[in-house]
Design a protein around this motif. Structure first.
Motif, PDB file in Angstrom:
ATOM      1  N   MET A  22      -6.474  -1.339  -1.319  1.00  0.00           N
ATOM      2  CA  MET A  22      -5.207  -0.209   0.011  1.00  0.00           C
ATOM      3  C   MET A  22      -5.951  -1.195   1.016  1.00  0.00           C
ATOM      4  SD  MET A  22      -3.032   2.071  -0.389  1.00  0.00           S
ATOM      5  CE  MET A  22      -3.568   3.126  -2.049  1.00  0.00           C
ATOM      6  N   LYS A  23      -6.472  -1.266   1.472  1.00  0.00           N
ATOM      7  CA  LYS A  23      -6.935  -1.565   3.118  1.00  0.00           C
ATOM      8  C   LYS A  23      -6.979  -3.007   3.173  1.00  0.00           C
ATOM      9  CE  LYS A  23     -10.649   1.548   4.734  1.00  0.00           C
ATOM     10  NZ  LYS A  23     -12.112   1.560   5.158  1.00  0.00           N
TER      11      LYS A  23
ATOM     12  N   GLN B  84     -12.235   5.344  -7.541  1.00  0.00           N
ATOM     13  CA  GLN B  84     -11.375   5.407  -6.274  1.00  0.00           C
ATOM     14  C   GLN B  84     -12.103   4.627  -5.167  1.00  0.00           C
ATOM     15  OE1 GLN B  84      -8.758   8.107  -5.545  1.00  0.00           O
ATOM     16  NE2 GLN B  84      -8.851   6.582  -3.730  1.00  0.00           N
ATOM     17  N   GLU B  85     -13.119   4.568  -4.619  1.00  0.00           N
ATOM     18  CA  GLU B  85     -13.484   3.790  -3.843  1.00  0.00           C
ATOM     19  C   GLU B  85     -12.444   1.860  -3.832  1.00  0.00           C
ATOM     20  OE1 GLU B  85     -17.112   3.992  -7.174  1.00  0.00           O
ATOM     21  OE2 GLU B  85     -15.687   4.998  -5.745  1.00  0.00           O
ATOM     22  N   GLN B  86     -12.740   1.537  -4.979  1.00  0.00           N
ATOM     23  CA  GLN B  86     -12.269  -0.343  -4.898  1.00  0.00           C
ATOM     24  C   GLN B  86     -11.036   0.205  -4.690  1.00  0.00           C
ATOM     25  OE1 GLN B  86     -13.737  -1.270  -9.488  1.00  0.00           O
ATOM     26  NE2 GLN B  86     -15.726  -0.753  -8.667  1.00  0.00           N
TER      27      GLN B  86
ATOM     28  N   ASP C 219      -9.395   2.105  -2.291  1.00  0.00           N
ATOM     29  CA  ASP C 219      -9.544   2.511  -1.812  1.00  0.00           C
ATOM     30  C   ASP C 219     -10.333   0.956  -0.800  1.00  0.00           C
ATOM     31  OD1 ASP C 219      -9.383   4.837  -1.138  1.00  0.00           O
ATOM     32  OD2 ASP C 219     -11.462   5.429  -0.663  1.00  0.00           O
TER      33      ASP C 219
ATOM     34  N   PRO D 164      -0.608   4.991  -0.026  1.00  0.00           N
ATOM     35  CA  PRO D 164      -1.487   5.918  -0.204  1.00  0.00           C
ATOM     36  C   PRO D 164      -1.342   7.742  -0.049  1.00  0.00           C
ATOM     37  CG  PRO D 164      -0.907   4.547   2.153  1.00  0.00           C
ATOM     38  CD  PRO D 164      -0.814   4.370   1.334  1.00  0.00           C
TER      39      PRO D 164
ATOM     40  N   GLY E 202      -1.998   6.472  -4.847  1.00  0.00           N
ATOM     41  CA  GLY E 202      -3.015   7.094  -5.515  1.00  0.00           C
ATOM     42  C   GLY E 202      -2.962   7.584  -6.455  1.00  0.00           C
TER      43      GLY E 202
ATOM     44  N   PRO F 148       0.793  -0.870  -0.497  1.00  0.00           N
ATOM     45  CA  PRO F 148       0.167  -0.057  -0.004  1.00  0.00           C
ATOM     46  C   PRO F 148       0.483   1.197  -0.248  1.00  0.00           C
ATOM     47  CG  PRO F 148       0.500  -1.041   2.766  1.00  0.00           C
ATOM     48  CD  PRO F 148       0.910  -1.324   1.505  1.00  0.00           C
TER      49      PRO F 148
END
Length: 201
Positions: free
Chosen positions: A130-131, A123-125, A127, A15, A74, A13
């Motif tokens: 990333m988590k 972006q939501e995917q 995210d 970000p 990002g 990750p």
């Protein structure tokens, strides 16, 4: 160029937005024209201190991510100068896929020419991925180019778009030279005919 079909690997990750090519591989390492050997200097200024010692909290220096094959980053990844050394350094480290909300155009195209799959997702995917990547080495993400899917360690899957020609090239391991060599017979035939028709040339 190595073929890209499916990989299941550790995702690191990162970000950060606007990661430019000078961050990926600083200008002092651009003297070489070899594609190998640049992995050790990938993200050099974030990865090492002024004395050349590893910065322990930088993601690729953490034990869980030293073997990462996927990078989740990002927006606007690969912006800045057009240096092809940037994908060379990523690939030499072992990164075969970069996932981000968007990419700089030249970097994006250079990735395909060097065996790296850049995937742009909402972006939501990103995210969610990333988590998932933050879970460490036990969380393996799967990227299937043929099916055009990215699957998290817990089975959540996202589809992605890819140009059909670029997909063909990656699946078959074809860079610009490889594409030319596919036409070797036609090139040889043309040259033989040209030599017979114009022997004085």
């Amino acid at each position: 160029m190595d073929k890209f079909t499916t990989i299941t690997g550790i995702a690191a990750p990162m970000p950060l937005v606007n990661i430019d090519t000078d961050m990926i591989i600083p200008k002092q390492f651009l003297k070489t024209i070899k594609r190998s050997g640049l992995g050790v200097n990938l993200f050099d200024e974030m990865r090492y201190d002024d004395n050349g010692n590893e910065i322990a909290d930088f993601v690729l220096n953490k034990p869980a991510y030293r073997e990462a094959q996927i990078l989740v980053a990002g927006d606007n990844f690969g912006c800045g100068s057009s240096r092809e050394h940037a994908p060379w350094a990523l690939l030499d480290f072992g990164i075969r896929c970069v996932i981000a909300p968007s990419f700089a155009d030249i970097f994006f195209n250079n990735c395909f020419k060097n065996g790296i799959l850049p995937i742009a997702l909402p972006q939501e995917q990103v995210d969610i991925l990333m988590k998932d990547a933050e879970k460490g080495e036990n969380a393996r993400i799967t990227v299937d180019l043929e099916a055009q899917t990215v699957t998290t360690s817990d089975g959540q899957s996202f589809g992605f778009d890819v140009d059909a020609f670029k997909k063909h090239c990656l699946l078959n391991g074809l860079d610009d030279i490889g594409l030319t060599m596919e036409k070797a017979a036609a090139i040889d035939s043309f040259e033989a005919k040209a030599a017979a028709d114009r022997p004085w040339v």
